[in-house]
Structure formats: C-alpha cells, structure tokens
Design a protein around this motif. Structure first.
Motif, PDB file in Angstrom:
ATOM      1  N   ALA A 288      -9.632   2.796   2.223  1.00 17.70           N
ATOM      2  CA  ALA A 288      -9.357   1.759   1.098  1.00 17.70           C
ATOM      3  C   ALA A 288      -8.110   1.762   0.636  1.00 17.70           C
ATOM      4  CB  ALA A 288     -10.580   2.518   0.094  1.00 17.70           C
ATOM      5  N   TRP A 289      -7.632   3.010   0.472  1.00 18.18           N
ATOM      6  CA  TRP A 289      -6.394   3.034  -0.265  1.00 18.18           C
ATOM      7  C   TRP A 289      -4.790   2.365   0.907  1.00 18.18           C
ATOM      8  CZ3 TRP A 289      -5.780   9.476  -0.751  1.00 18.18           C
ATOM      9  CH2 TRP A 289      -6.766   9.522  -2.306  1.00 18.18           C
ATOM     10  N   PHE A 290      -5.409   1.645   2.428  1.00 17.41           N
ATOM     11  CA  PHE A 290      -4.792   1.453   2.778  1.00 17.41           C
ATOM     12  C   PHE A 290      -5.050  -0.081   2.679  1.00 17.41           C
ATOM     13  CE2 PHE A 290      -2.742  -0.644   7.450  1.00 17.41           C
ATOM     14  CZ  PHE A 290      -1.984   0.229   6.335  1.00 17.41           C
ATOM     15  N   THR A 291      -5.904  -0.784   2.130  1.00 19.56           N
ATOM     16  CA  THR A 291      -5.916  -1.851   2.082  1.00 19.56           C
ATOM     17  C   THR A 291      -5.480  -2.956   1.884  1.00 19.56           C
ATOM     18  OG1 THR A 291      -8.225  -1.122   2.126  1.00 19.56           O
ATOM     19  CG2 THR A 291      -8.025  -3.894   1.590  1.00 19.56           C
ATOM     20  N   PRO A 292      -4.203  -2.316   0.543  1.00 17.96           N
ATOM     21  CA  PRO A 292      -3.537  -3.879  -0.726  1.00 17.96           C
ATOM     22  C   PRO A 292      -2.165  -3.412   0.539  1.00 17.96           C
ATOM     23  CG  PRO A 292      -4.529  -1.652  -2.028  1.00 17.96           C
ATOM     24  CD  PRO A 292      -4.993  -1.640  -0.630  1.00 17.96           C
ATOM     25  N   VAL A 293      -2.386  -3.172   1.219  1.00 13.58           N
ATOM     26  CA  VAL A 293      -0.906  -2.990   2.444  1.00 13.58           C
ATOM     27  C   VAL A 293      -0.757  -4.568   3.184  1.00 13.58           C
ATOM     28  CG1 VAL A 293      -0.225  -2.740   4.901  1.00 13.58           C
ATOM     29  CG2 VAL A 293      -0.133  -1.039   2.603  1.00 13.58           C
ATOM     30  N   LEU A 294      -2.748  -4.643   3.689  1.00 12.68           N
ATOM     31  CA  LEU A 294      -3.566  -6.089   4.155  1.00 12.68           C
ATOM     32  C   LEU A 294      -2.963  -7.302   3.365  1.00 12.68           C
ATOM     33  CD1 LEU A 294      -6.410  -4.049   6.497  1.00 12.68           C
ATOM     34  CD2 LEU A 294      -3.291  -4.677   7.286  1.00 12.68           C
ATOM     35  N   LEU A 295      -3.090  -7.290   2.018  1.00  8.17           N
ATOM     36  CA  LEU A 295      -3.510  -8.259   1.179  1.00  8.17           C
ATOM     37  C   LEU A 295      -1.930  -9.176   1.583  1.00  8.17           C
ATOM     38  CD1 LEU A 295      -5.383  -7.598  -1.707  1.00  8.17           C
ATOM     39  CD2 LEU A 295      -5.942  -8.221   0.982  1.00  8.17           C
ATOM     40  N   SER A 296      -1.912 -10.202   1.760  1.00  8.03           N
ATOM     41  CA  SER A 296      -0.744 -11.078   1.742  1.00  8.03           C
ATOM     42  C   SER A 296      -0.584 -11.022   0.091  1.00  8.03           C
ATOM     43  CB  SER A 296      -0.802 -12.577   1.914  1.00  8.03           C
ATOM     44  OG  SER A 296      -2.111 -13.286   0.316  1.00  8.03           O
TER      45      SER A 296
ATOM     46  N   TRP B 174       2.068  -1.593  -1.077  1.00 10.64           N
ATOM     47  CA  TRP B 174       2.958  -0.910  -0.605  1.00 10.64           C
ATOM     48  C   TRP B 174       2.232   0.962  -0.723  1.00 10.64           C
ATOM     49  CZ3 TRP B 174       3.795  -2.535   2.995  1.00 10.64           C
ATOM     50  CH2 TRP B 174       4.246  -4.127   3.296  1.00 10.64           C
TER      51      TRP B 174
ATOM     52  N   TRP C  35       1.562  -1.167  -5.970  1.00  8.70           N
ATOM     53  CA  TRP C  35       0.434  -0.907  -5.294  1.00  8.70           C
ATOM     54  C   TRP C  35      -0.082  -1.607  -3.984  1.00  8.70           C
ATOM     55  CZ3 TRP C  35      -3.182  -4.812  -4.439  1.00  8.70           C
ATOM     56  CH2 TRP C  35      -4.516  -4.640  -4.570  1.00  8.70           C
TER      57      TRP C  35
ATOM     58  N   GLY D 294       0.209   2.174  -0.300  1.00 13.89           N
ATOM     59  CA  GLY D 294      -0.834   3.094   1.064  1.00 13.89           C
ATOM     60  C   GLY D 294      -0.210   2.989   2.111  1.00 13.89           C
TER      61      GLY D 294
END
Lengths: 312, 289
Positions: A122-130, A184, A182, A186
């Motif tokens: 869950a905490w890693f998810t924002p890394v993947l958003l453009s 990075w 926010w 993760g």
C-alpha cells in the motif's frame, strides 16, 4: 562507480587459449553495436549538439554565432537565479524528508506490525502513479473551496488557517515538496527495509542482549550500519529533484511569481513555451545545469562516500 | 523519539513500556499513514464513477448510483481510447526493443573480457544522471530534421534511448551472477556465442528480464516531458499529455478527468497487482549498497 562491479572470476580464470571469457570482435560488435548506436545517436550526439548550440542564437533554421553572449545574459537573468535557488532548496532539503520518512516506515514494518505485507504494498503505490496523476490529485487536495486539506482544517475548527496552498508564493514550493515526498516515501521505505533485512542478525541480537532500547539501537546500531544505503538514497533523491519538471509544470507552471520555478521548467518555457523563437539561450541554461548536476553528483559521492565505510 | 520507543512494543528485550498504549500509538501512526497514501487514490476512484454534477454537490460522498458509463464517455467521446492506444503502441514498442538491445549489451559486458569493457559500461550508465534538457532541445531539432517530429515512431526511438542506461545497468548486474560453469559447459557442447545468449542467458535471466520489462513499462507509461515536447498533434497524444490537455480544456469537469486518470492508471495497477514483488525488487536493486 565502475571498478567495484568488476567480474569476480576475472582473477581466477586462467588465460588459456580457449578462454571462454574471450570472444572474437564480430561477436562483440553484434552484441554491443545496437546499444552503442542508440547511445551515440540519441544521447551523446544530442548532448554535444546542445552544448554546441549554446554558443549560437538559433531562430528556426538560422543560427548566428554569438560566442559567450548567452552565458553572459544568463548570469544577469534574475529568473534563472530564482529557478536555481528553488531547485537547490528542493534538491538539498527535501531528500532528508523523503529518506527519513522512508526509514521510519521501514522500521515500523521491521518492528513486526500485523499486515506488514499489505502495508508495504500500500505504501509503495504512489511511487507507481505518474506525475500527471499525482499532480491532478494534489491540485484537488489543495483546492481552496473543497480540497481535503482545507476541509479538514474547517472540520477541526481551524478554518482560519485554510489557505490557497498553490496560490500563495510563500507556500507553493513547500506544498510541492510535500506532494513530491508523498510520491517517493514508499520507494525509500522498500530500499531501507531491504537494507535492514540484510543487516547481520548477530549485531542486532547483541544490542538486544545489552538491553538496548529502540531509540539507542536506532541511533547507535541501525543508522550507522545503514549509512551507505541512506547516502545512496539521498543522492538518488537529489538527482531526481535536480531534474524535477512534470509535477511543477502541471501543478503551478512555475508560479505564482516564480515561487516554484525550477531550472527544468524555465528551460522548457524559454525553448518551447514563450515563443521567443531562440533555442540557443535555453541550450546555454541546459549546458550550465548539466555541468552543475554532474559536478554535484561527483562531489556528493566523494564527500559522503569517503567517510570511513563501516565494516561488518 | 516517541515513535521509536513505541516501536519497542513487540520487542521482548525492550524496557516494558505500557504496552497497550504503545501498540495503540504505533497502530494509529501506521493507520494514519496508510490513509494518507491510499486515501487520495480511493477518492479519485470514487469520483471517476460519479458525474461532475454530483461531485460538485458533495466532493466526498459515496457514489450512488455508480455511473460506469463515465468510462464509456471518456473512452469514446473524450478521445481517451486514442490516447490509450498511442501510449500502448509507443511503450510496448520501446520496451521490447530496449530490453532486447539492452540485454545483448549487458550480456557482452557481463560475460566477456575485452579492452574498454568497463569504459563502455561507464559511458552507457553515466547518462542515467543527465538532466533531460541536455538532450531534449537537440532531440527536438534532430527529429524535426529527420521528419520524425510529431510522430509516434520518433517518440518510440527517444524512449528507447531514455531507458537504455537503466536496462543495461540492471541486467548487467543480474547476468554477471550467472555461474561461468554453465557457459564453459555450453562451449564444450559446441554452442556458438549467439546460441549461448539465446538459449542460456535469456531463459536463465528471465526473472531479471521480466523485472526490467515491468519497470521500463511503468516508467515510460508515465513519461511526460519528452511526449509534451515531441508530440503536438491531438491524434498522436499519449495518455499523460492527453489527460493534461483534456484538463486544460475542461478544467471544471472533475468527474470526466477522474475517469480519464483511472483509465491511465489501471494498466499500472494491474501490473503492480500481478508483479508487485518483482517490481519492488527491480526498483530497489540499484539502491542497496
């Protein structure tokens, strides 16, 4: 950077005639030339051409040699210096926020909370958003009328503190830095977690036996042993922020009043957005910045890595 | 420091704090951070199935009813289908080529000893720190010169070059760890160099190659700067610049923007659901020590 990755069996393998580690030139050419051609054509040549172009004024197809004029103009270009200041603030300070958040999150997971696997994902998810997605989301979060930040302030009775977060020159850069962190945190978390798990167990157990509290353990054992990883993360974050463009461009476009202008957005504006029709001047900015980034990375590597490596 | 002592709650060796309180505090912090990371995304998802009219009444209401037709409207009427297929074409093409080319170079650099090996590696890898502007302006001129400006092929070529350093770096690291014995045995069986690459390196390196594929896919799927400079034709926009352009034209149409954003995010989330371990490992590979 390169010598440490040398092949381990280099030393061992005997220099016999049929050395399997050697091969003929045509084979190497087949393997390496496509990559080198792409590198030369689409990275090295454009980079040299930008540096070359920086000595010209280029309008459409006409290039006029102007020597160092672009650089002289750059020195007295106030917007450029504001952009440099903003980018430096962001690059040197914000990584501390990213890396420390990442370390704390990793420690929380390492301490053995339930659902650790889910939380890590869950905490890693924002890394993947453009950046486009992150920027749109946070423009809504910062919205004055209905953004969640101001709504929360109003709910707890602090409505007076509600701000136009991206519209105030004093707050805009900070607001962007929070958004970037926010995205990075993760990444720093998973890297720290991997590093903590690769620490030798005995040392941590010895600390436990000595009845070392978590605070002391963190300060005297974990952080010193993670030093190389943390420094690496800092440098990675630093490089990323020296290049920052997308987030700024979409959220504020460099405004208000240049408050969030970065070198990247300024180059883009001068080259493609202001209809100044000169590619020479932005090339000069890009050249200077190229030198600054390379120098900063080399210096950071030297300064931070030269300190005695911890052996374990 | 308060947080650190809370972390001690589950540690048998730590000084016995009031455990329930400590554990509660840690849970609170962790819960709050989880809401902080996932909350905005769920909010976005909820808005994507509500009409803009409903949203402006209450931005935080649960969708009722679910307006799934929002996605059809975004897909068909708002051109997101075009953007989606453009993105797919460019990204799949670039990822396929860069992985093959990068794997070949990585194999040669990891396996063979020759003069200049480390130099080539360093040169290829060092461009990873280049700020994009140093190539951006000239690439624009070069693509104009070769009639590749404003074309998906041109963008694909640029994307290949953008991901090459990372691909070579990651794969070289993995390939160097394949035991040399395998290659010696293959040589003895009469395998040629190309066959070794095709029948030994590629199959054995498949986990690493898969990681690189996913990583490249996500980074290019999200790429914005080069796309916005090199593509101007609305029919050739990729998703990131398509969304940005749509937002420029319909700033108030929040429901439709949210639906478009969801369309762009779904492939990434799907890749993440299926390959989260691989992906996290790939992204951390370069950073630990």
């Amino acid at each position: 950077m390169t010598s440490t990755t040398a092949l381990p069996d280099d030393i061992k393998s005997p220099g016999s005639v049929a050395d399997p580690r050697r091969t003929s030139w045509p084979v190497l050419v087949v393997f390496l030339v496509p990559a080198l051609a792409i590198y030369v054509g689409l990275t090295a040549y454009p980079a040299f051409r930008t540096i070359y172009d920086s000595f010209f004024t280029i309008e459409g197809l006409d290039a006029t040699f102007v020597g160092l004029d672009n650089y002289r103009a750059l020195m007295s270009d106030e917007t450029f210096w504001v952009a440099v200041r903003n980018t430096f603030v962001w690059s040197f300070i914000a990584p501390i926020l990213d890396v420390s958040t990442g370390l704390l999150l990793a420690l929380a997971l390492y301490a053995g909370v339930p659902f650790a696997r889910f939380l890590r994902v869950a905490w890693f998810t924002p890394v993947l958003l453009s950046y486009v997605v992150v920027a749109i989301l946070w423009m809504w979060i910062y919205n004055y009328d209905w953004g969640i930040l101001n709504e929360l302030l109003r709910v707890v009775g602090l409505g007076a503190l509600a701000q136009s977060w991206l519209g105030d020159p004093n707050l805009a850069l900070g607001a962007l830095i929070v958004t970037h962190a926010w995205k990075w945190a993760g990444f720093n978390m998973v890297v720290c977690l991997a590093a903590i798990h690769s620490l030798p167990r005995e040392v941590l157990e010895a600390a436990d036996l000595d009845n070392c509290g978590w605070g002391a353990k963190l300060r005297h054992v974990i952080v010193p042993m993670l030093r190389p990883t943390l420094l690496n993360l800092y440098i990675l974050a630093f490089i990323g922020k020296m290049k920052i463009f997308d987030l700024v461009w979409i959220m504020t476009g460099g405004g208000p009043l240049w408050a969030t202008e970065t070198v990247s957005t300024y180059v883009y504006k001068r080259a493609f957005n202001w209809n100044t029709f000169d590619l020479g001047y932005p090339s000069a900015i890009a050249t200077v910045w190229f030198g600054v980034v390379c120098a900063a990375v080399i210096i950071l590597n030297r300064v931070l890595a030269s300190k005695d490596r911890l052996e374990y | 420091m308060a947080l650190f002592s809370m972390l001690g709650a589950r540690d048998p060796g730590a000084t016995p704090l009031p455990r329930l309180f400590a554990r509660g505090g840690l849970a609170l912090v962790i819960g709050a951070y989880t809401i902080y990371t996932l909350g905005p995304f769920l909010w976005l998802a909820s808005m994507s199935v509500r009409t803009t009219g409903e949203i402006s009444l209450d931005h935080y209401a649960w969708p009722s009813p679910f307006h799934w037709e929002q996605f059809r409207i975004a897909w068909v009427d708002s051109n997101f289908a075009t953007y989606f297929w453009n993105s797919t074409l460019v990204v799949v093409g670039a990822v396929a080529v860069v992985t093959l080319v990068g794997a070949a170079a990585a194999h040669a650099l990891a396996r063979y000893r020759f003069k200049g090996n480390r130099l080539i590696y360093a040169v290829l890898f060092s461009s990873i720190i280049f700020p994009p502007q140093i190539t951006l302006i000239s690439l624009y001129q070069i693509l104009v010169d070769y009639n590749l400006y404003n074309s998906l092929l041109g963008l694909t070529l640029v994307y290949i070059s953008l991901q090459l350093p990372l691909t070579v770096y990651l794969l070289e690291g993995f390939f160097a760890r394949i035991p040399q014995d395998l290659f010696d045995a293959a040589k003895m069986d009469g395998y040629g160099d190309i066959e070794i690459f095709r029948r030994i390196v590629l199959p054995i390196g498949m986990p690493a190659i898969a990681t690189t594929l996913i990583l490249n896919f996500i980074q290019l799927w999200n790429e914005f700067l080069f796309a916005v400079v090199l593509i101007t034709d609305p029919d050739k926009r990729t998703l990131p610049i398509g969304i940005r352009a749509f937002m420029g034209d319909h700033f108030q149409d929040i429901g439709m923007i949210a639906a478009g954003v969801m369309i762009s995010v779904v492939p990434v989330i799907l890749a993440y659901i299926f390959f989260s371990e691989k992906l996290i490992r790939g992204m951390t590979a370069g950073a630990v020590k």
